[in-house]
Write an enzyme that holds these catalytic residues in place. Structure first.
Site: not given
Length: 640
Positions: A292, A355-357
């Site tokens: 992100h 998150d969401e790496a």
């Protein structure tokens, strides 16, 4: 679902409705049906049957010392609608005063941090607490005991009465929050302050600001004196703030128009923090990483391994970006960013995302966290991150922000080592989800079809192997892919934020959906009068509240009343003049309702009517909606 309506029979100014009897409460909490309108549900609330408290032009706010800031807030809250001076004074209370009683042992035993007691009767309204934060919570309850018209920012006729009651109250969890995603679409400083002012009505005490993402970087960072890599920190807002979530990756537009752009200077951010602090709200800033991070990569070329800046991406796509976990420049950059935010933020937490790496690689992800976590603790802050960051051993007391169950095993492992949890399960807390498929804005990946306030109310935070002491609180995230400005943020938030707030404040054994729905019925009027947008759920029996001030005139004409009627399409008004004559009155909305705008206030205009002789007449105004009737009385005093 069948649309229902409930009306209030009123005199002069409509008082808040008394809901129908609810299901019996659990033994640990007692709430008398006469005070059932309170949100969140208090631990104990008993209507004493004594004469109500009356706020008058002679009333004062009695407070001293550390209670003065709460007194100032209360005075600012009450003066516009009442028109009263409400001076703040020390010394002894007299009849009609509001007393803020601050001191050790004043609140409920064992709940000194935020607990309070509230007693209202004909003599005074007394709020007692051990701390200013407890007093502030008590003020929010007292505010709800007064008529909804107290939320008006202009003078409204009284009377201003609060039911005689004894209340003892304290929260289940100390962390009761909302998250505002200002990265994908910007909110101004004034809009964030306004959002906070509404949230505290429900005793929300934490605002998490998602300041950076793939789409944009919103917070200014000053170049440090020691800048060995020559990083252009000014580019973070000069370039990175120009992004936003305008469309999906396939080109389909998001929301009602392009995302709103903007950024915060450090002075702006400090203004938000100071305003929040004045409302006993803690600000939690988030700098997401290592994923992100496209806005940072598009602003500063040295953050990219090849030294080439990435293009800004104005889609909602995520998961494609990463900081370089093996580059010293990454940690030089983060040391500056986190250090400046830590100085600007008095609260205990720094949220580092995590998150969401998806393209970082597991080993690099662990490397990144193992280097960033000590930086946060060295700044004297508690590290907080989305539950993916539980993959690494966390320092004791670190906070796992739990949003999905994929890493539950890692979460439980870190909790066993001393980590704590804030619960934000997406399907029951994400405020950005559509209410139903017809919602003009919102997403639907986490909650489909039926996502009204009831879904956000009827769940338990302590679950999946967690214990009561493991969970420090609950947060409702408001992601902004489809949000364009404050009114839309409010429309998606309310009344669902009230649900989340009660989950965080009230013990599970004392919560009941039917009881909550009944208590929610008066909220529509309060929000409407305050000018706060919301979605008037068809499942709630919204009340109608009327303000019709008495008049001294021989000829009655023009605007005579205002009223609230959430969900009403075409209300009608009939006026009995009190002299044996009747006439229809004209009803017009004060605002334009639409798919993203609650109906708002209505005004009633009377045709010209001249009274034949002097006297005092009791006029009756009747408001008829498709589902009910509300009536109020007011006096007309005529003269020669």
């Amino acid at each position: 679902m069948r649309r229902t309506w409930r009306v209030v029979v009123v005199t002069a100014v409509a008082l808040l409705a008394v809901p129908a009897a609810a299901a019996p409460a659990a033994p640990i909490a007692t709430v008398d049906p006469g005070v059932q309108r309170l949100l969140p549900r208090p631990v104990e609330a008993v209507a004493t049957g004594r004469t109500p408290f009356s706020l008058t032009e002679d009333s004062r706010i009695v407070a001293g010392g550390a209670a003065r800031a709460v007194a100032d807030y209360l005075g600012d809250l009450l003066r516009p609608a009442t028109g009263y001076r409400l001076p703040i004074t020390g010394g002894h209370a007299r009849r009609g005063d509001i007393v803020l009683d601050l001191g050790r042992g004043k609140g409920p035993q064992g709940h000194a941090v935020e607990g309070y007691r509230l007693v209202t009767d004909e003599r005074a309204a007394t709020i007692s607490a051990d701390t200013p934060a407890g007093l502030f919570n008590g003020v929010q309850t007292f505010r709800q005991l007064l008529p909804a018209w107290v939320e008006s920012r202009s003078k409204v006729g009284g009377p201003w009465k609060a039911q005689a009651a004894k209340i003892s109250d304290y929260p289940r969890f100390g962390y009761r929050g909302v998250m505002l995603d200002v990265a994908r679409s910007y909110l101004t400083v004034a809009e964030i302050k306004r959002y906070i002012d509404t949230a505290v009505l429900f005793k929300v005490n934490t605002v998490h600001l998602h300041l950076t993402d793939d789409q944009a970087w919103r917070i200014a960072i000053n170049p440090p004196e020691d800048n060995p890599s020559g990083l252009d920190y000014g580019a973070l807002t000069r370039v990175g703030s120009l992004g936003g979530a305008d469309r999906y990756g396939n080109g389909t537009p998001l929301g009602t128009g392009p995302a709103i752009r903007g950024s915060y200077t450090q002075r702006d951010y400090s203004e938000i923090v100071a305003h929040a602090r004045s409302r006993f709200v803690t600000v939690v800033p988030e700098i997401d990483g290592p994923g992100h991070t496209n806005a940072a990569l598009a602003s500063i070329p040295q953050l990219n391994p090849d030294g080439v800046t990435k293009p800004m991406n104005n889609t909602a796509d995520v998961g494609y970006s990463t900081l370089d976990a093996n580059s010293p420049v990454t940690y030089e950059f983060l040391r500056t960013v986190l250090g400046q935010l830590a100085k600007l933020t008095p609260g205990p937490y720094l949220h580092i995302g995590g998150d969401e790496a998806l393209v970082t690689g597991h080993d690099n992800y662990l490397t990144y966290l193992r280097k960033v976590l000590p930086e946060v603790t060295a700044l004297g802050k508690i590290p907080m991150g989305w539950n993916e960051f539980a993959a690494v051993d966390l320092p004791p007391g670190a906070v796992i922000h739990f949003w999905r169950g994929a890493t539950l095993a890692d979460t439980l492992k870190q909790v066993a080592r001393g980590a704590k949890v804030v619960m934000s399960p997406a399907g029951t807390t994400y405020l950005d989800q559509k209410y139903d498929p017809s919602s003009p804005i919102g997403l639907s990946w986490a909650c489909r079809n039926a996502c009204d306030f009831d879904r956000y109310y009827d769940w338990e935070p302590v679950r999946d192997g967690l214990t009561e002491s493991d969970v420090i609180g609950v947060t409702g995230p408001l992601w902004s892919e489809t949000i364009r400005g404050l009114a839309q943020a409010e429309w998606l938030s309310h009344p669902r934020l009230a649900s989340i707030a009660e989950v965080a404040w009230t013990q599970q054994s004392a919560r009941n959906l039917a009881d909550f729905t009944a208590r929610l019925s008066s909220l529509g009027s309060r929000l409407t009068i305050a000018g706060v947008n919301f979605r008037p759920s068809p499942a709630v029996p919204w009340t109608t509240d009327i303000s019709a001030p008495s008049q001294r005139t021989r000829t009655l004409r023009g605007e005579i009343a205002r009223f609230t009627a959430p969900s009403a399409a075409a209300p009608l008004a009939t006026l009995d003049h009190g002299d044996g004559t009747k006439a229809d009155a004209t009803v017009t909305p004060t605002t334009t309702a639409g798919p993203l705008t609650a109906p708002g206030l209505w005004k009633v205009t009377a045709a010209e009517h001249r009274y034949s002789r002097p006297g005092t007449y009791r006029a009756t105004l009747t408001i008829t909606t498709p589902t009910g009737v509300a009536t109020t009385h007011f006096t007309i005093t005529t003269h020669l």
